[in-house]
Motif scaffolding. Structure first.
Motif, PDB file in Angstrom:
ATOM      1  N   VAL A  11       0.969  -1.170   0.013  1.00  0.00           N
ATOM      2  CA  VAL A  11       0.077  -0.016   0.075  1.00  0.00           C
ATOM      3  C   VAL A  11       0.961   1.312  -0.111  1.00  0.00           C
ATOM      4  O   VAL A  11       1.682   1.462   0.758  1.00  0.00           O
ATOM      5  CB  VAL A  11      -1.119   0.009   1.278  1.00  0.00           C
ATOM      6  N   GLY A  14       0.402   4.269   2.751  1.00  0.00           N
ATOM      7  CA  GLY A  14      -0.181   3.484   3.681  1.00  0.00           C
ATOM      8  C   GLY A  14      -0.169   4.077   5.138  1.00  0.00           C
ATOM      9  O   GLY A  14      -0.486   3.074   6.081  1.00  0.00           O
ATOM     10  N   GLY A  19      -4.976   5.332   3.228  1.00  0.00           N
ATOM     11  CA  GLY A  19      -3.978   4.393   2.936  1.00  0.00           C
ATOM     12  C   GLY A  19      -3.711   3.459   4.292  1.00  0.00           C
ATOM     13  O   GLY A  19      -3.582   2.137   4.253  1.00  0.00           O
ATOM     14  N   VAL A  22      -6.743   1.115   4.678  1.00  0.00           N
ATOM     15  CA  VAL A  22      -6.540  -0.011   3.676  1.00  0.00           C
ATOM     16  C   VAL A  22      -5.811  -0.953   4.286  1.00  0.00           C
ATOM     17  O   VAL A  22      -6.075  -2.313   4.327  1.00  0.00           O
ATOM     18  CB  VAL A  22      -6.131   0.366   2.279  1.00  0.00           C
ATOM     19  N   THR A  23      -4.504  -0.540   4.781  1.00  0.00           N
ATOM     20  CA  THR A  23      -3.660  -1.433   5.458  1.00  0.00           C
ATOM     21  C   THR A  23      -4.293  -2.238   6.629  1.00  0.00           C
ATOM     22  O   THR A  23      -4.071  -3.477   6.690  1.00  0.00           O
ATOM     23  CB  THR A  23      -2.562  -0.565   6.113  1.00  0.00           C
ATOM     24  N   VAL A  78      -1.887  -1.519  -3.947  1.00  0.00           N
ATOM     25  CA  VAL A  78      -2.836  -0.254  -3.989  1.00  0.00           C
ATOM     26  C   VAL A  78      -2.008   0.988  -3.907  1.00  0.00           C
ATOM     27  O   VAL A  78      -1.287   1.117  -3.119  1.00  0.00           O
ATOM     28  CB  VAL A  78      -3.532  -0.453  -2.504  1.00  0.00           C
ATOM     29  N   SER A  80      -2.301   4.413  -3.166  1.00  0.00           N
ATOM     30  CA  SER A  80      -3.108   5.524  -2.402  1.00  0.00           C
ATOM     31  C   SER A  80      -2.453   6.673  -2.040  1.00  0.00           C
ATOM     32  O   SER A  80      -2.999   7.698  -1.586  1.00  0.00           O
ATOM     33  CB  SER A  80      -3.370   4.568  -1.124  1.00  0.00           C
TER      34      SER A  80
END
Length: 249
Positions: A11, A14, A19, A22-23, A78, A80
């Motif tokens: 990510v 992240g 982010g 998401v992590t 990802v 981000s």
């Protein structure tokens, strides 16, 4: 979605905001995660923070190698990391245009190119880019930011077309206004922070800001092997802003 237990995700950006959500979401689903950020945070079980700059190709290549070396590969990327910009088409000079496009667009290209050698060896290769409602809706005082996110949308489609034959899926999410520390800092600079926050919430049909966790959930869906037939798509997470036209209240 419980199919992340054998997967490794990277990510970018992240360390904070979307982010970070998401992590956390990937880790809760059992994935091991490499966090690439200028301030990636602390290491933990199944979590590898790596200082990396999406503006520096060599930095990203080294970071991807570190994650793959630690966890045995990379299955998901990802993208981000990004920055914002406020102003009309007259409101930013050439240097600011170059800076925002370099981070928001070329940064995705750099990170994706650095991750692809590892994604090609995965049986579940997936890339999810962070776009925005600003890619397809004209928002006031967002000329440069909108241009960058429109480019992310187009880049996502082109990458998906290039990589579908290799079994790598590429999608993006397009959030509305998300309740993040960045938005809080932006509101703090206005003359009426509470009033401006209320206006941002009201422009979304749900009447509230999107949460970072809601965006993370959409990203997890697109990254999951369970969405294996989904590629070249933009998933709106915007409280209905892009599609609904409600009567005036």
């Amino acid at each position: 979605m419980t199919s992340f237990s054998s997967l490794v995700a990277v990510v970018t950006g992240g360390g904070s905001g979307i982010g970070a959500a998401v992590t956390a979401g990937f880790r809760a689903r059992g994935a091991r995660v490499g966090v690439l950020d200028l301030q990636p945070g602390e290491a933990a079980d199944g979590l590898l923070p790596v200082v990396a700059d999406v503006g520096d190709r060599g930095s990203l290549e080294a970071a991807m190698a570190a994650v793959a070396g630690t966890f045995g590969g990379i299955d998901i990327l990802v993208n981000s990391a990004g920055i914002s910009s406020v102003g009309s088409v007259e409101g930013n000079d050439d240097a600011e245009w170059a800076r925002v496009l370099d981070i928001n667009v070329t940064g995705i290209a750099r990170a994706s190119a650095a991750a692809l050698p590892y994604l090609r060896r995965s049986g579940h290769g997936a890339i999810v880019n962070l776009s925005s409602i600003a890619a397809t809706a004209g928002l006031v005082q967002r000329a440069l930011y909108s241009a960058s996110k429109g480019a992310v949308h187009g880049l996502t489609l082109a990458m998906a077309a290039d990589l579908v034959g290799e079994g790598i899926r590429v999608n993006c999410v397009a959030p509305g206004t998300v309740d993040t520390p960045w938005v809080a800092r932006l509101l703090a600079r206005t003359a009426d922070p509470e009033g401006e926050r209320a206006r941002l919430a009201a422009r979304q049909p749900t009447g509230r800001l999107v949460s970072a966790e809601e965006v993370a959930g959409a990203i997890a869906y697109l990254a999951s092997p369970e969405s294996g037939a989904t590629t070249g798509m933009s998933l709106a997470v915007d409280g209905g802003m892009s599609g609904l036209r409600l009567p005036a209240r």
